[in-house]
Design a protein around this motif. Structure first.
Motif, PDB file in Angstrom:
ATOM      1  N   GLU A 123     -12.546 -12.065  -0.517  1.00  0.00           N
ATOM      2  CA  GLU A 123     -13.788 -12.844  -0.488  1.00  0.00           C
ATOM      3  C   GLU A 123     -14.815 -12.330   0.515  1.00  0.00           C
ATOM      4  O   GLU A 123     -15.917 -12.870   0.600  1.00  0.00           O
ATOM      5  CB  GLU A 123     -13.442 -14.313  -0.224  1.00  0.00           C
ATOM      6  N   LYS A 124     -14.507 -11.296   1.269  1.00  0.00           N
ATOM      7  CA  LYS A 124     -15.435 -10.753   2.266  1.00  0.00           C
ATOM      8  C   LYS A 124     -16.262  -9.603   1.675  1.00  0.00           C
ATOM      9  O   LYS A 124     -15.783  -8.848   0.832  1.00  0.00           O
ATOM     10  CB  LYS A 124     -14.669 -10.262   3.500  1.00  0.00           C
ATOM     11  N   PRO A 125     -17.496  -9.450   2.146  1.00  0.00           N
ATOM     12  CA  PRO A 125     -18.374  -8.384   1.631  1.00  0.00           C
ATOM     13  C   PRO A 125     -18.073  -7.033   2.308  1.00  0.00           C
ATOM     14  O   PRO A 125     -18.887  -6.499   3.045  1.00  0.00           O
ATOM     15  CB  PRO A 125     -19.774  -8.899   1.987  1.00  0.00           C
ATOM     16  N   ILE A 126     -16.904  -6.500   2.034  1.00  0.00           N
ATOM     17  CA  ILE A 126     -16.474  -5.256   2.685  1.00  0.00           C
ATOM     18  C   ILE A 126     -16.356  -4.100   1.692  1.00  0.00           C
ATOM     19  O   ILE A 126     -15.864  -3.036   2.036  1.00  0.00           O
ATOM     20  CB  ILE A 126     -15.106  -5.457   3.386  1.00  0.00           C
ATOM     21  N   GLU A 143     -19.596  -0.590  -7.105  1.00  0.00           N
ATOM     22  CA  GLU A 143     -18.256  -0.195  -7.559  1.00  0.00           C
ATOM     23  C   GLU A 143     -18.030  -0.761  -8.961  1.00  0.00           C
ATOM     24  O   GLU A 143     -18.245  -1.945  -9.196  1.00  0.00           O
ATOM     25  CB  GLU A 143     -17.200  -0.724  -6.586  1.00  0.00           C
ATOM     26  N   MET A 144     -17.604   0.093  -9.899  1.00  0.00           N
ATOM     27  CA  MET A 144     -17.402  -0.342 -11.278  1.00  0.00           C
ATOM     28  C   MET A 144     -16.299  -1.391 -11.375  1.00  0.00           C
ATOM     29  O   MET A 144     -15.238  -1.243 -10.777  1.00  0.00           O
ATOM     30  CB  MET A 144     -17.024   0.851 -12.162  1.00  0.00           C
ATOM     31  N   ASN A 145     -16.574  -2.457 -12.127  1.00  0.00           N
ATOM     32  CA  ASN A 145     -15.598  -3.515 -12.406  1.00  0.00           C
ATOM     33  C   ASN A 145     -15.027  -4.170 -11.150  1.00  0.00           C
ATOM     34  O   ASN A 145     -13.923  -4.705 -11.175  1.00  0.00           O
ATOM     35  CB  ASN A 145     -14.449  -2.987 -13.268  1.00  0.00           C
ATOM     36  N   LEU A 146     -15.761  -4.134 -10.062  1.00  0.00           N
ATOM     37  CA  LEU A 146     -15.270  -4.706  -8.804  1.00  0.00           C
ATOM     38  C   LEU A 146     -14.958  -6.192  -8.962  1.00  0.00           C
ATOM     39  O   LEU A 146     -13.872  -6.642  -8.606  1.00  0.00           O
ATOM     40  CB  LEU A 146     -16.293  -4.497  -7.688  1.00  0.00           C
ATOM     41  N   TYR A 205      -5.854  -0.193  -4.361  1.00  0.00           N
ATOM     42  CA  TYR A 205      -7.198  -0.511  -4.827  1.00  0.00           C
ATOM     43  C   TYR A 205      -8.138  -0.746  -3.642  1.00  0.00           C
ATOM     44  O   TYR A 205      -9.241  -0.198  -3.607  1.00  0.00           O
ATOM     45  CB  TYR A 205      -7.194  -1.714  -5.754  1.00  0.00           C
ATOM     46  N   LEU A 206      -7.711  -1.541  -2.693  1.00  0.00           N
ATOM     47  CA  LEU A 206      -8.560  -1.818  -1.531  1.00  0.00           C
ATOM     48  C   LEU A 206      -8.929  -0.538  -0.794  1.00  0.00           C
ATOM     49  O   LEU A 206     -10.072  -0.361  -0.382  1.00  0.00           O
ATOM     50  CB  LEU A 206      -7.876  -2.783  -0.560  1.00  0.00           C
ATOM     51  N   GLN A 207      -7.988   0.349  -0.657  1.00  0.00           N
ATOM     52  CA  GLN A 207      -8.252   1.605   0.045  1.00  0.00           C
ATOM     53  C   GLN A 207      -9.350   2.398  -0.663  1.00  0.00           C
ATOM     54  O   GLN A 207     -10.150   3.057  -0.008  1.00  0.00           O
ATOM     55  CB  GLN A 207      -6.973   2.429   0.110  1.00  0.00           C
ATOM     56  N   SER A 208      -9.438   2.255  -1.956  1.00  0.00           N
ATOM     57  CA  SER A 208     -10.444   3.031  -2.693  1.00  0.00           C
ATOM     58  C   SER A 208     -11.819   2.369  -2.739  1.00  0.00           C
ATOM     59  O   SER A 208     -12.800   3.043  -3.019  1.00  0.00           O
ATOM     60  CB  SER A 208      -9.952   3.288  -4.126  1.00  0.00           C
ATOM     61  N   VAL A 209     -11.898   1.062  -2.455  1.00  0.00           N
ATOM     62  CA  VAL A 209     -13.189   0.380  -2.620  1.00  0.00           C
ATOM     63  C   VAL A 209     -13.765  -0.229  -1.341  1.00  0.00           C
ATOM     64  O   VAL A 209     -14.884  -0.721  -1.349  1.00  0.00           O
ATOM     65  CB  VAL A 209     -13.118  -0.729  -3.701  1.00  0.00           C
ATOM     66  N   ILE A 210     -13.036  -0.173  -0.250  1.00  0.00           N
ATOM     67  CA  ILE A 210     -13.559  -0.718   1.003  1.00  0.00           C
ATOM     68  C   ILE A 210     -14.484   0.315   1.626  1.00  0.00           C
ATOM     69  O   ILE A 210     -14.176   1.495   1.683  1.00  0.00           O
ATOM     70  CB  ILE A 210     -12.425  -1.129   1.961  1.00  0.00           C
TER      71      ILE A 210
END
Length: 138
Positions: free
Chosen positions: A45-48, A53-56, A131-136
């Motif tokens: 829920e945080k804006p990090i 990002e596609m399909n985030l 997933y988080l590692q790729s989009v943060i």
């Protein structure tokens, strides 16, 4: 990720005290897991995340649903663990072989349920962390 292990029981040779101890450890772990699951939800829920990002949104919504399902399974498992813990206390009064076999079988069932729960949780964490590692944002 390494291949998942399969459950193997060693309960037939354990004392009541060992069974009680093992269940109390499982209860403690499953109770404390709530903090970890709440943290994952907090992260989502945080804006990090990287912008555009596609399909985030869809991916994060999917992870939220998985977290909710894991929480529900956690609650169910915890109830089963509490129930079994109470049954073990009653086993102390039981001294025949049929009773012993019943409790060993019950112990195996709850351990298998716990084992499967943690396998599911591990699979989720693996996907989630990758997933988080790729989009943060870094």
């Amino acid at each position: 990720m390494e291949a998942l292990k399969t459950y193997k029981s060693f309960n037939s040779t354990k004392s009541i005290e060992e069974l009680q101890y093992n269940i109390s450890i499982d209860i403690s772990k499953v109770e404390n897991l709530m903090v970890e699951l709440e943290f994952y939800k907090f992260l989502i829920e945080k804006p990090i995340f990287k912008p555009h990002e596609m399909n985030l949104y869809e991916k994060l919504t999917g992870f939220k649903k998985e977290i909710k399902t894991i929480k529900e399974k956690r609650t169910s498992l915890l109830n089963d663990l509490y129930s079994h813990s109470n049954k073990i206390r009653n086993k102390i009064e039981c001294e025949d072989l049929a009773c012993d076999n019943f409790f060993v079988s019950e112990q195996d069932d709850i351990e298998l349920e716990t084992f499967n729960f943690y396998n599911t949780l591990s699979e989720f964490k693996f996907k989630f962390f990758q997933y988080l590692q790729s989009v943060i944002m870094g």
